[in-house]
Design a protein around this motif. Structure first.
Motif, PDB file in Angstrom:
ATOM      1  N   GLN A  51       1.051  -1.663   0.004  1.00  0.00           N
ATOM      2  CA  GLN A  51       0.077   0.060   0.091  1.00  0.00           C
ATOM      3  C   GLN A  51       0.994   1.237   0.225  1.00  0.00           C
ATOM      4  N   LEU A  52       1.889   0.937   0.333  1.00  0.00           N
ATOM      5  CA  LEU A  52       3.414   2.481   0.230  1.00  0.00           C
ATOM      6  C   LEU A  52       3.576   2.412  -0.704  1.00  0.00           C
ATOM      7  N   GLY A  53       3.775   1.546  -2.160  1.00  0.00           N
ATOM      8  CA  GLY A  53       4.789   1.946  -3.771  1.00  0.00           C
ATOM      9  C   GLY A  53       4.460   0.899  -4.301  1.00  0.00           C
ATOM     10  N   GLY A  54       3.141   0.035  -4.313  1.00  0.00           N
ATOM     11  CA  GLY A  54       3.193  -1.021  -5.725  1.00  0.00           C
ATOM     12  C   GLY A  54       3.861  -2.041  -5.543  1.00  0.00           C
ATOM     13  N   ASP A  55       4.472  -2.757  -4.330  1.00  0.00           N
ATOM     14  CA  ASP A  55       5.309  -3.149  -4.343  1.00  0.00           C
ATOM     15  C   ASP A  55       4.728  -4.500  -4.293  1.00  0.00           C
ATOM     16  N   PHE A  56       5.056  -5.248  -4.906  1.00  0.00           N
ATOM     17  CA  PHE A  56       5.383  -6.472  -5.414  1.00  0.00           C
ATOM     18  C   PHE A  56       5.478  -7.498  -5.338  1.00  0.00           C
ATOM     19  N   THR A  57       5.227  -8.092  -4.047  1.00  0.00           N
ATOM     20  CA  THR A  57       6.475 -10.026  -3.928  1.00  0.00           C
ATOM     21  C   THR A  57       5.849 -11.288  -3.729  1.00  0.00           C
ATOM     22  N   TYR A  58       6.108 -11.762  -4.928  1.00  0.00           N
ATOM     23  CA  TYR A  58       6.397 -12.962  -4.953  1.00  0.00           C
ATOM     24  C   TYR A  58       6.229 -14.256  -4.466  1.00  0.00           C
ATOM     25  N   VAL A  59       6.455 -14.946  -3.639  1.00  0.00           N
ATOM     26  CA  VAL A  59       7.625 -15.794  -2.310  1.00  0.00           C
ATOM     27  C   VAL A  59       7.356 -16.862  -2.126  1.00  0.00           C
ATOM     28  N   SER A  60       5.842 -17.941  -3.386  1.00  0.00           N
ATOM     29  CA  SER A  60       5.621 -19.201  -3.492  1.00  0.00           C
ATOM     30  C   SER A  60       6.283 -19.501  -4.988  1.00  0.00           C
ATOM     31  N   ASN A  61       7.556 -19.106  -6.093  1.00  0.00           N
ATOM     32  CA  ASN A  61       7.813 -19.779  -6.351  1.00  0.00           C
ATOM     33  C   ASN A  61       9.166 -20.294  -6.148  1.00  0.00           C
ATOM     34  N   GLY A  62       9.416 -20.621  -5.638  1.00  0.00           N
ATOM     35  CA  GLY A  62      10.847 -21.162  -5.058  1.00  0.00           C
ATOM     36  C   GLY A  62      12.160 -20.386  -5.172  1.00  0.00           C
ATOM     37  N   ARG A  63      12.131 -19.087  -5.501  1.00  0.00           N
ATOM     38  CA  ARG A  63      12.852 -18.175  -5.336  1.00  0.00           C
ATOM     39  C   ARG A  63      13.354 -18.121  -4.124  1.00  0.00           C
ATOM     40  N   ILE A  64      14.632 -17.563  -3.531  1.00  0.00           N
ATOM     41  CA  ILE A  64      15.248 -17.629  -2.032  1.00  0.00           C
ATOM     42  C   ILE A  64      14.411 -15.809  -1.858  1.00  0.00           C
ATOM     43  N   PRO A  65      13.660 -15.793  -1.011  1.00  0.00           N
ATOM     44  CA  PRO A  65      13.120 -14.470  -0.628  1.00  0.00           C
ATOM     45  C   PRO A  65      14.502 -13.396  -0.540  1.00  0.00           C
ATOM     46  N   TRP A  66      14.314 -12.023  -1.121  1.00  0.00           N
ATOM     47  CA  TRP A  66      15.513 -11.022  -0.419  1.00  0.00           C
ATOM     48  C   TRP A  66      15.017 -10.695   1.086  1.00  0.00           C
ATOM     49  N   TYR A  67      14.525 -10.621   1.220  1.00  0.00           N
ATOM     50  CA  TYR A  67      14.157 -10.565   3.033  1.00  0.00           C
ATOM     51  C   TYR A  67      14.612 -11.475   3.758  1.00  0.00           C
ATOM     52  N   PHE A  68      15.055 -13.012   2.975  1.00  0.00           N
ATOM     53  CA  PHE A  68      15.602 -14.096   3.980  1.00  0.00           C
ATOM     54  C   PHE A  68      16.977 -14.191   4.048  1.00  0.00           C
ATOM     55  N   ILE A  69      17.466 -13.747   3.029  1.00  0.00           N
ATOM     56  CA  ILE A  69      19.016 -13.145   2.568  1.00  0.00           C
ATOM     57  C   ILE A  69      19.398 -12.227   4.065  1.00  0.00           C
ATOM     58  N   ALA A  70      18.879 -11.360   3.458  1.00  0.00           N
ATOM     59  CA  ALA A  70      18.369 -10.468   4.690  1.00  0.00           C
ATOM     60  C   ALA A  70      18.394 -10.252   6.015  1.00  0.00           C
ATOM     61  N   CYS A  71      18.071 -11.586   6.515  1.00  0.00           N
ATOM     62  CA  CYS A  71      17.850 -11.467   8.105  1.00  0.00           C
ATOM     63  C   CYS A  71      18.884 -12.538   8.307  1.00  0.00           C
ATOM     64  N   VAL A  72      19.440 -13.150   7.320  1.00  0.00           N
ATOM     65  CA  VAL A  72      20.471 -14.257   7.341  1.00  0.00           C
ATOM     66  C   VAL A  72      22.187 -13.702   7.575  1.00  0.00           C
TER      67      VAL A  72
ATOM     68  N   LYS B 153       6.905 -20.897   3.087  1.00  0.00           N
ATOM     69  CA  LYS B 153       6.245 -20.455   3.683  1.00  0.00           C
ATOM     70  C   LYS B 153       6.949 -19.557   5.265  1.00  0.00           C
ATOM     71  N   LEU B 154       5.799 -18.826   5.252  1.00  0.00           N
ATOM     72  CA  LEU B 154       6.257 -18.446   6.668  1.00  0.00           C
ATOM     73  C   LEU B 154       7.388 -19.553   7.725  1.00  0.00           C
ATOM     74  N   PRO B 155       5.990 -20.738   8.344  1.00  0.00           N
ATOM     75  CA  PRO B 155       7.275 -21.245   9.483  1.00  0.00           C
ATOM     76  C   PRO B 155       8.333 -21.697   8.853  1.00  0.00           C
ATOM     77  N   PHE B 156       8.844 -22.564   7.054  1.00  0.00           N
ATOM     78  CA  PHE B 156      10.165 -22.552   6.337  1.00  0.00           C
ATOM     79  C   PHE B 156      10.825 -21.478   7.368  1.00  0.00           C
ATOM     80  N   ILE B 157      10.461 -20.391   6.260  1.00  0.00           N
ATOM     81  CA  ILE B 157      11.301 -19.270   6.594  1.00  0.00           C
ATOM     82  C   ILE B 157      11.647 -19.217   8.391  1.00  0.00           C
ATOM     83  N   LEU B 158      10.855 -19.327   9.803  1.00  0.00           N
ATOM     84  CA  LEU B 158      11.460 -18.649  11.284  1.00  0.00           C
ATOM     85  C   LEU B 158      12.360 -19.810  11.555  1.00  0.00           C
ATOM     86  N   ARG B 159      12.056 -21.279  10.163  1.00  0.00           N
ATOM     87  CA  ARG B 159      12.067 -22.472  11.484  1.00  0.00           C
ATOM     88  C   ARG B 159      13.616 -22.907  10.791  1.00  0.00           C
ATOM     89  N   LYS B 160      14.034 -21.751  10.117  1.00  0.00           N
ATOM     90  CA  LYS B 160      15.424 -21.680   8.885  1.00  0.00           C
ATOM     91  C   LYS B 160      16.643 -20.958   9.813  1.00  0.00           C
TER      92      LYS B 160
END
Length: 306
Positions: A150-171, A232-239
């Motif tokens: 809602q703040l800039g038209g940013d789409f984030t698709y995370v169900s296509n098998g590609r590592i989410p960029w924000y997961f890499i940021a957290c690691v 998915k969320l549980p997988f990301i948090l567990r990793k």
């Protein structure tokens, strides 16, 4: 920051202790369940006094380096097809510097790495955050098809098998405190091979020094993240929790500060060194799940639950 020596989600401390709050004779789960992770995330309330600090980390470290994290995700997904023109996005990494050899073998420099097909909508908008952080929470999306920012038209698709960029940021935060001079594997300096577990990385076909990107690709592929089909969320948090281990859950029945510090899900208790737990110590480090929670509150991302 305490470094996790091995980041497999099944790794447990060698010395077993009796888990608090667990029924005697009952098998103790090795990690929180998917439902528990989801409930923790959805009921997470960030400490009011810490919100400005969390926002600063998101703005200055996470969003500011989004293009680099997306490029790394692209390289992991591309694998040996890195030289193909259509695999690149439009970020500055491939437009302003030569292509480094992130993989063994010869990779030819591209004359024009601009993709010939239209890019996804979410790459056509600026990645910079708004000047003012707004507490906008995404509408529930049980199908996990993505969320229109809602703040800039940013789409984030995370169900296509590609590592989410924000997961890499957290690691990157957990292992390197956002330093681009360290290996994503374990925080060792890029001036040499890793000396902590995993030892002798990265395997990229040339001696040190290494770039952050090529080492990060090696680390993520070594963990098998290039084989993950759904994030998915549980997988990301567990990793993410696996990077520090599940000792908090197994032996002290508390939530890991490496995920939940600065929120209602953590008060005190911390491993102050390897296998040394202090029940009165309080983590001063921001939890990685709290970063993701705040990014959702601001409408920057949406992580599918199911």
């Amino acid at each position: 920051m305490k470094k996790k020596k091995h980041i497999s989600p099944t790794v447990q401390p060698k010395q077993k202790a009796k888990a608090k709050g667990k029924a005697k004779g009952k098998k103790v789960p090795s990690t929180p369940t998917d439902v528990e992770y989801q409930q923790l995330f959805d009921t997470c309330v960030i400490t009011k006094e810490k919100i400005a600090e969390v926002d600063k980390v998101i703005d200055d470290k996470v969003i500011a380096n989004r293009n680099r994290y997306e490029d790394i995700a692209t390289m992991v997904a591309a694998g040996s097809m890195l030289e193909q023109q259509g695999t690149f996005n439009s970020s500055s990494l491939f437009r302003t510097r030569p292509l480094f050899n992130a993989f063994p073998g010869n990779v030819q420099q591209l004359a024009d790495p601009t993709p010939a097909v239209p890019e996804p909508l979410f790459q056509q908008f600026a990645a910079s955050p708004p000047a003012v952080s707004l507490d906008i929470k995404p509408t529930s999306n049980p199908f996990g098809l993505g969320y229109l920012c809602q703040l800039g038209g940013d789409f984030t698709y995370v169900s296509n098998g590609r590592i989410p960029w924000y997961f890499i940021a957290c690691v990157h935060y957990l292992e390197c405190t956002f330093s681009f001079k360290k290996h994503l594997h374990n925080g060792d300096p890029l001036t040499g091979y890793t000396v902590q577990i995993p030892v002798g990385r990265p395997k990229v076909g040339h001696p040190p020094p290494f770039t952050f990107e090529e080492s990060a690709v090696d680390a993520l592929k070594l963990m098998g993240f290039d084989k993950v089909s759904s994030w998915k969320l549980p997988f990301i948090l567990r990793k993410l929790e696996a990077y520090n281990g599940f000792g908090y859950f197994l032996y002290y029945n508390i939530n890991s500060p490496y995920l939940w510090s600065f929120s209602n899900h953590y008060t005190k208790g911390k491993y102050v060194k390897d296998r040394k737990f202090d029940k009165e110590a309080v983590s001063a480090q921001l939890g990685s799940a709290v970063i993701l929670k705040r990014m959702e509150e601001r409408g920057l991302i949406y992580i599918p639950r199911f």
